[in-house]
Scaffold this active site. Structure first.
Site, short mmCIF file in Angstrom:
data_model
loop_
_atom_site.label_atom_id
_atom_site.label_comp_id
_atom_site.label_asym_id
_atom_site.label_seq_id
_atom_site.Cartn_x
_atom_site.Cartn_y
_atom_site.Cartn_z
CG HIS A 232 28.52 24.78 -5.85
ND1 HIS A 232 27.96 26.03 -5.66
CD2 HIS A 232 28.57 24.61 -7.19
CE1 HIS A 232 27.66 26.57 -6.82
NE2 HIS A 232 28.03 25.72 -7.77
CD GLU A 262 28.91 22.08 -13.60
OE1 GLU A 262 27.69 21.82 -13.51
OE2 GLU A 262 29.42 23.12 -13.17
CD GLU A 358 25.34 25.43 -14.62
OE1 GLU A 358 25.73 24.65 -13.74
OE2 GLU A 358 25.88 26.53 -14.85
#
Length: 402
Positions: A232, A262, A358
């Site tokens: 982040h 992503e 992820e």
């Protein structure tokens, strides 16, 4: 002197075209009322952006002011501040009451006008502040208070066909942003310039697909070099260099619904040590996706991926869980914490759930292959396994660019 009211209804103009049909909101409220009845709750007072949006279609902008949604057996009413005038009513499936600010706590007086005193009040324990909880007790004088955070989260975890259709659009928009970012990557370009290319492409695509929507909150985190170490980390003005590791992260927001893409990339070339880590993380990603099927337990999936990475001596570089639920979600509101791929979550996957895969590995600066590696796809759990609704390719064959 003119008497100023504590509250009023300002139903200005006509209702806007909602993101979902009325039947969708009616079904959500029907299930909510069943859950309320099971807990003995006679009035639910929602304060969070995610639940207010989920049950009414209205996504508020707090700016230091409280907002609410009150649901009883017969009523569904959003509570909004006067500064927003008629927009909360136009953008809500529900009724709406505007509270005035000429005296403190007219917000709670407006809520009381719907609940009445002495009700069994449902509240969100994960969102209501201590100050507002005290005021809830003072103004509503509830017979008792019941935390409905858990039951509403469980409801949101199971997606309707209409929600899945919207999430599918979001995944496609995220791909559009990904391709725009890929095209913008060049040595000598700043992170922020690449990020803006992706964001602009997504906002234009959302406006094309949803001409009646409100447009807000779509964003990109595009990171390079050492800035890739955290998932982040914000965008900076760092200039891209040949051989840099990159993290492409596109986040379109459509009517409070979050989706994401992503990807790991490299500028022009990748060194052997980095390629080895990258390919291992891609392998973990593919293995993880194969585990997402009905009947699988989140904690069991996590442990299997842990073993996969441990066998390759990479588990120590993992920094967080392997995936999470999608729906009404953003980086500053909402989270269906009961559906995350972590060791401490025992939720069993069921058809209609939507979850990401992820995996991320972070190698510290100064070591071979330094940087953060992350791939992210969105998968819809169905009767046979899962459907991957992310299309942008992952891995070295497509993502050595610039």
């Amino acid at each position: 002197m003119t008497t100023r009211p504590d509250m009023y209804r300002f139903h200005n103009g006509e209702k806007a075209t909602p993101q979902f049909e009325a039947a969708e909101y009616e079904a959500r409220l029907l299930e909510l009322r069943e859950r309320m009845a099971a807990l003995g709750v006679t009035a639910a007072v929602f304060t969070s952006m995610h639940n207010i949006s989920y049950y009414s279609g209205f996504l508020y902008c707090a700016f230091g002011r409280p907002y609410g949604l009150v649901v009883t057996e017969t009523e569904c009413v959003t509570i909004s501040a006067g500064i927003d005038a008629g927009q909360p009513w136009r953008r809500s499936f529900a009724d709406n009451i505007t509270y005035t600010d000429w005296q403190r706590d007219n917000y709670w007086r407006a809520i009381l006008s719907v609940t009445g005193p002495g009700a069994v009040i449902g509240y969100e324990g994960d969102h209501l502040t201590l100050v507002q909880r005290d005021k809830m007790e003072d103004f509503l004088k509830p017979a008792t208070m019941v935390d409905i955070f858990e039951t509403t989260m469980r409801q949101r975890m199971h997606k309707s066909a209409a929600e899945i259709a919207l999430i599918r659009h979001g995944a496609q928009v995220a791909d559009v942003g990904g391709y725009a970012i890929r095209d913008a990557i060049k040595a000598g370009t700043r992170e922020i310039d690449v990020a803006m290319a992706g964001r602009d492409a997504m906002e234009l695509e959302i406006a094309k697909r949803f001409p009646d929507a409100e447009y807000r909150d779509t964003w990109v985190w595009f990171q390079s070099g050492i800035n890739t170490d955290g998932a982040h980390n914000p965008v900076t003005g760092r200039v891209l260099e040949r051989g840099d590791i990159l993290s492409l992260n596109t986040f379109p927001m459509i009517s409070a619904y979050y989706t994401a893409l992503e990807r790991t990339l490299f500028v022009q070339e990748v060194d052997p040590a980095s390629l080895k880590i990258w390919e291992a993380n891609v392998a973990a990603h593919e293995y993880g996706m194969s585990l997402l099927k009905p009947g699988a337990k989140c904690s069991d999936i996590t442990q299997k991926i842990n073993v996969f990475l441990q066998e390759r001596d990479l588990l120590q570089y993992r920094t967080f869980g392997y995936g999470h639920s999608f729906g009404v979600l953003s980086h500053y509101y909402g989270r269906e914490a009961g559906l995350e791929l972590r060791e401490d979550i025992d939720t069993v996957l069921e058809p209609g759930m939507v979850v990401s895969m992820e995996p991320m590995l972070t190698i510290a600066e100064g070591n071979p292959g330094a940087g953060g590696y992350r791939e992210h796809d969105i998968l819809v759990i169905n009767d046979d396994g899962n459907e991957n609704i992310t299309a942008y390719p992952y891995g070295p064959d497509f993502n050595i660019v610039g």
